[in-house]
Motif scaffolding. Structure first.
Motif, PDB file in Angstrom:
ATOM      1  N   GLU A  83       0.794  -1.246  -0.074  1.00 31.80           N
ATOM      2  CA  GLU A  83      -0.173   0.001  -0.052  1.00 31.80           C
ATOM      3  C   GLU A  83       0.656   1.390   0.093  1.00 31.80           C
ATOM      4  OE1 GLU A  83      -3.728   1.979   2.475  1.00 31.80           O
ATOM      5  OE2 GLU A  83      -2.555   0.577   3.482  1.00 31.80           O
ATOM      6  N   HIS A 213      -9.206  -0.544  -8.087  1.00 31.09           N
ATOM      7  CA  HIS A 213      -8.832  -0.434  -6.432  1.00 31.09           C
ATOM      8  C   HIS A 213      -8.855  -1.907  -6.194  1.00 31.09           C
ATOM      9  CE1 HIS A 213      -9.727  -0.323  -2.182  1.00 31.09           C
ATOM     10  NE2 HIS A 213      -9.417   0.789  -2.274  1.00 31.09           N
ATOM     11  N   TRP A 234      -5.295   0.572  -0.069  1.00 27.23           N
ATOM     12  CA  TRP A 234      -5.271   0.603  -1.739  1.00 27.23           C
ATOM     13  C   TRP A 234      -3.974  -0.869  -1.842  1.00 27.23           C
ATOM     14  CZ3 TRP A 234      -6.919   3.066  -5.850  1.00 27.23           C
ATOM     15  CH2 TRP A 234      -7.782   4.387  -5.516  1.00 27.23           C
ATOM     16  N   LEU A 237      -4.747  -2.742  -5.432  1.00 29.30           N
ATOM     17  CA  LEU A 237      -4.744  -2.340  -6.679  1.00 29.30           C
ATOM     18  C   LEU A 237      -4.435  -3.133  -7.834  1.00 29.30           C
ATOM     19  CD1 LEU A 237      -5.223   0.513  -8.285  1.00 29.30           C
ATOM     20  CD2 LEU A 237      -2.908   0.870  -8.054  1.00 29.30           C
TER      21      LEU A 237
END
Length: 326
Positions: A83, A213, A234, A237
């Motif tokens: 992240e 996402h 995140w 992703l």
């Protein structure tokens, strides 16, 4: 539709308190923040057991800090490190908390983000919060449709591969390798159709050129004091279509009575979606969540199975309604 109440997404987490962290770690964080920590408000949302809290220092500054111990939670350390790498490379100006810094101390990995003074959207969705969330997501989807090279250079996974490896479960159920989850009457006898629908997801996902996402649940949204929506967490992703995120977000809307078919069809993220993309995503997500609802890993919140069950039931109910299964 299930009569079960939705999980209390503002209070699903089971996390250590600031005072329970190693003294060396707390001292290192305070040093990086520039002043002693005088208040820590533990985050209630989420399903990991990692530390996450809004910290306030003696000089009045605030920061959101996440941390995990490598010895006990190496997977969570990997997620937080991923992240951090993603946040540092996302296009500027998105409604995403900014990464400030990371550190290793006392066997813990720490990432520090800008604090967002906000709350998880309320269920049933309030119209103003829903509008703010869908509007903000439009900007995110547009920015990730043509992502910067430094972001794609991270070697992000592909939703097509993630689907084959971890999302598509109806085929496993049909083959007898997984037990049949409890199914409502409209979906019984529809296993072959569920398998056929979910099997299209990898091909649809592989055709997408942008990023998604990958985990856009309601508890990964924050609505701040001005009414603006922010998107958090995140780690997942991946290369894939924005309409997949739209489906994962709108399942909570179907569960609370919104006209989610119209919301999906009207959103720019769905403009180029295949005609049956919504059904394909709902089939895959229903199978994934209903299968995952049978247990929770020891490093996850005890509330995780309830989230999986509620989400899976409503994904399947939405799909059944769309396909007029009775």
């Amino acid at each position: 539709m299930s009569s079960a109440s939705p999980p209390a997404y503002h209070a699903t987490a089971q996390r250590p308190e600031w005072s329970a962290l190693p003294a060396r770690l707390r001292a290192a964080v305070a040093t990086r923040l520039g002043a002693p920590v005088v208040q820590a408000r533990t985050a209630g949302a989420g399903f990991t057991r990692g530390f996450a809290a809004l910290l306030r220092t003696a000089d009045g500054r605030r920061a959101f800090v996440k941390a995990a111990p490598h010895a006990e939670q190496p997977h969570l350390v990997d997620w937080y490190a991923r992240e951090a790498a993603i946040l540092s490379r996302l296009p500027a100006g998105l409604p995403v908390p900014r990464l400030r810094w990371t550190l290793w101390e006392a066997g813990w990995f720490v990432l520090c983000l800008d604090a967002v003074d906000g709350h998880t959207p309320r269920l049933p969705w309030e119209q103003v919060e829903l509008t703010a969330t869908l509007t903000a997501f439009t900007g995110v989807a547009e920015a990730l449709a043509d992502p910067p090279a430094e972001l794609t250079a991270l070697g992000l996974p592909h939703l097509a591969d993630l689907a084959r490896e971890d999302i598509l479960w109806w085929g496993e159920v049909a083959a007898g390798r997984e037990p049949v989850p409890p199914l409502p009457a409209p979906a019984r006898g529809r296993l072959a159709e569920l398998v056929a629908l979910e099997s299209r997801l990898p091909g649809y996902a592989a055709a997408a050129t942008g990023l998604t996402h990958g985990d856009l649940r309601i508890d990964n949204v924050l609505v701040d004091t001005t009414g603006a929506a922010w998107f958090c967490d995140w780690s997942w992703l991946c290369h894939g279509p924005a309409w997949f995120d739209l489906v994962t977000l709108l399942i909570s809307g179907y569960a609370t009575g919104l006209d989610v078919d119209a919301l999906f069809a009207a959103h720019p993220a769905a403009a180029d979606a295949p005609d049956d993309a919504l059904d394909v995503a709902l089939a895959a997500l229903a199978g994934y969540h209903l299968t995952a609802a049978t247990s929770a890993p020891p490093t996850a919140s005890l509330h995780l199975p309830a989230h999986h069950r509620w989400t899976g039931e409503h994904a399947l109910a939405w799909l059944s309604h769309r396909r007029t299964w009775t």
